[in-house]
Design a protein around this motif. Sequence first.
Motif, mmCIF file in Angstrom:
data_model
loop_
_atom_site.group_PDB
_atom_site.id
_atom_site.type_symbol
_atom_site.label_atom_id
_atom_site.label_comp_id
_atom_site.label_asym_id
_atom_site.label_seq_id
_atom_site.Cartn_x
_atom_site.Cartn_y
_atom_site.Cartn_z
ATOM 1 N N ARG A 1 6.622 -70.991 -36.891
ATOM 2 C CA ARG A 1 6.031 -70.070 -37.679
ATOM 3 C C ARG A 1 4.459 -70.541 -38.298
ATOM 4 N N ARG A 2 4.316 -71.915 -37.904
ATOM 5 C CA ARG A 2 3.115 -72.562 -38.194
ATOM 6 C C ARG A 2 2.217 -72.712 -36.895
ATOM 7 N N SER A 3 2.631 -72.088 -35.908
ATOM 8 C CA SER A 3 1.894 -72.531 -34.714
ATOM 9 C C SER A 3 1.085 -71.038 -34.185
ATOM 10 N N VAL A 4 0.255 -71.031 -33.271
ATOM 11 C CA VAL A 4 -0.358 -70.239 -32.811
ATOM 12 C C VAL A 4 0.303 -69.378 -31.738
ATOM 13 N N ALA A 5 1.182 -70.098 -30.978
ATOM 14 C CA ALA A 5 1.947 -69.448 -30.061
ATOM 15 C C ALA A 5 2.978 -70.232 -29.404
ATOM 16 N N VAL A 6 4.106 -69.745 -28.777
ATOM 17 C CA VAL A 6 4.949 -70.729 -28.077
ATOM 18 C C VAL A 6 4.887 -70.575 -26.549
ATOM 19 N N LEU A 7 4.723 -71.663 -25.821
ATOM 20 C CA LEU A 7 4.673 -71.861 -24.576
ATOM 21 C C LEU A 7 6.125 -72.057 -23.953
ATOM 22 N N ILE B 1 5.776 -64.354 -33.455
ATOM 23 C CA ILE B 1 4.636 -65.329 -32.868
ATOM 24 C C ILE B 1 4.538 -64.975 -31.483
ATOM 25 N N PRO B 2 3.296 -64.993 -30.841
ATOM 26 C CA PRO B 2 2.912 -64.850 -29.359
ATOM 27 C C PRO B 2 3.620 -65.684 -28.542
ATOM 28 N N GLU C 1 8.039 -57.065 -24.430
ATOM 29 C CA GLU C 1 7.492 -57.195 -25.909
ATOM 30 C C GLU C 1 6.089 -57.264 -25.845
ATOM 31 N N LYS C 2 5.291 -56.591 -26.563
ATOM 32 C CA LYS C 2 3.803 -56.718 -26.608
ATOM 33 C C LYS C 2 3.180 -57.944 -26.875
ATOM 34 N N ASN C 3 3.951 -58.710 -27.645
ATOM 35 C CA ASN C 3 3.100 -60.096 -27.975
ATOM 36 C C ASN C 3 3.545 -61.464 -26.875
ATOM 37 N N VAL C 4 4.203 -61.021 -25.794
ATOM 38 C CA VAL C 4 4.521 -61.740 -24.719
ATOM 39 C C VAL C 4 3.650 -61.650 -23.612
ATOM 40 N N ASP D 1 -7.981 -62.395 -33.060
ATOM 41 C CA ASP D 1 -7.977 -62.196 -34.446
ATOM 42 C C ASP D 1 -6.907 -61.575 -34.984
ATOM 43 N N SER D 2 -5.793 -61.641 -34.153
ATOM 44 C CA SER D 2 -4.561 -60.554 -34.409
ATOM 45 C C SER D 2 -3.957 -61.335 -35.654
ATOM 46 N N PRO D 3 -3.560 -60.339 -36.761
ATOM 47 C CA PRO D 3 -3.166 -60.838 -37.924
ATOM 48 C C PRO D 3 -1.374 -61.104 -37.471
ATOM 49 N N CYS D 4 -0.835 -62.073 -38.421
ATOM 50 C CA CYS D 4 0.543 -62.061 -38.136
ATOM 51 C C CYS D 4 1.276 -60.736 -38.574
ATOM 52 N N PRO D 5 2.448 -60.355 -38.049
ATOM 53 C CA PRO D 5 2.999 -59.115 -38.625
ATOM 54 C C PRO D 5 3.754 -59.500 -40.120
ATOM 55 N N ASP D 6 3.664 -58.551 -40.979
ATOM 56 C CA ASP D 6 4.177 -58.629 -42.269
ATOM 57 C C ASP D 6 5.738 -58.566 -41.898
ATOM 58 N N LYS D 7 6.637 -58.729 -43.075
ATOM 59 C CA LYS D 7 8.139 -58.553 -43.166
ATOM 60 C C LYS D 7 8.692 -57.282 -42.472
ATOM 61 N N GLU D 8 7.824 -56.255 -43.115
ATOM 62 C CA GLU D 8 8.210 -54.860 -42.979
ATOM 63 C C GLU D 8 8.179 -54.706 -41.487
ATOM 64 N N GLU D 9 7.032 -54.948 -40.721
ATOM 65 C CA GLU D 9 6.920 -54.653 -39.277
ATOM 66 C C GLU D 9 7.961 -55.591 -38.518
ATOM 67 N N LEU D 10 8.248 -56.728 -38.820
ATOM 68 C CA LEU D 10 8.987 -57.686 -38.192
ATOM 69 C C LEU D 10 10.450 -56.926 -38.199
ATOM 70 N N LEU D 11 10.651 -56.474 -39.467
ATOM 71 C CA LEU D 11 12.182 -55.916 -39.538
ATOM 72 C C LEU D 11 12.284 -54.548 -38.862
#
Length: 173
Positions: free
Chosen positions: A68-74, A96-97, A111-114, A136-146
């Motif tokens: 959650r505190r990362s820029v991306a998962v490798l 998270i990308p 998925e679009k973020n992979v 500069d992609s913002p992190c999605p909010d809870k509603e978008e994640l849901l």
Amino acid sequence: TAFEALKSIHGSGRSAADVHIVCTGRTDDTRYPAYFEDLTKKVHRLGIGNRVHFLGHIPKQDQIQIMRRSVAVLQPTQFEGSPGGLSVSDAVAIGIPAIVSDIPVNREIKEKNVFFFKPGDNVDLEKNMRAILDSDSPCPDKEELLRNGLDRQMRMGERLLEAICSILEQSFP
């Protein structure tokens, strides 16, 4: 591959000096007992020991908090039992990308973020890392994640129903 990409990316681009790689999971492998030792030697030989952190096996909730505190998962694997492994599923779920090796099983991830890179190609991985660092992609909010999670559930349900119908059609023509 990831460590070589990190070495190349250090000192260039936005926030590149602050880029670290956190590795979680088992540090032993009966198929290649010296693997972890070889990795740690490589990290030190590349001069990136202060930016690579081996945590070993940690609780899942701790791993997710790091994500959650990362820029991306490798996920630079050259073989995997499931698409991207569970860490990529977790990254997708929390918005998270993820940058994953372009192996056949990972291509199942829709998925679009992979983002995909050629297996073993640190230059291609570095290109993906730079693109995410410079975005500069913002992190999605809870509603978008849901919403995204519900969409994935719907797609999975549809695929399962298709599979069941196909089996039934073959069993009872």
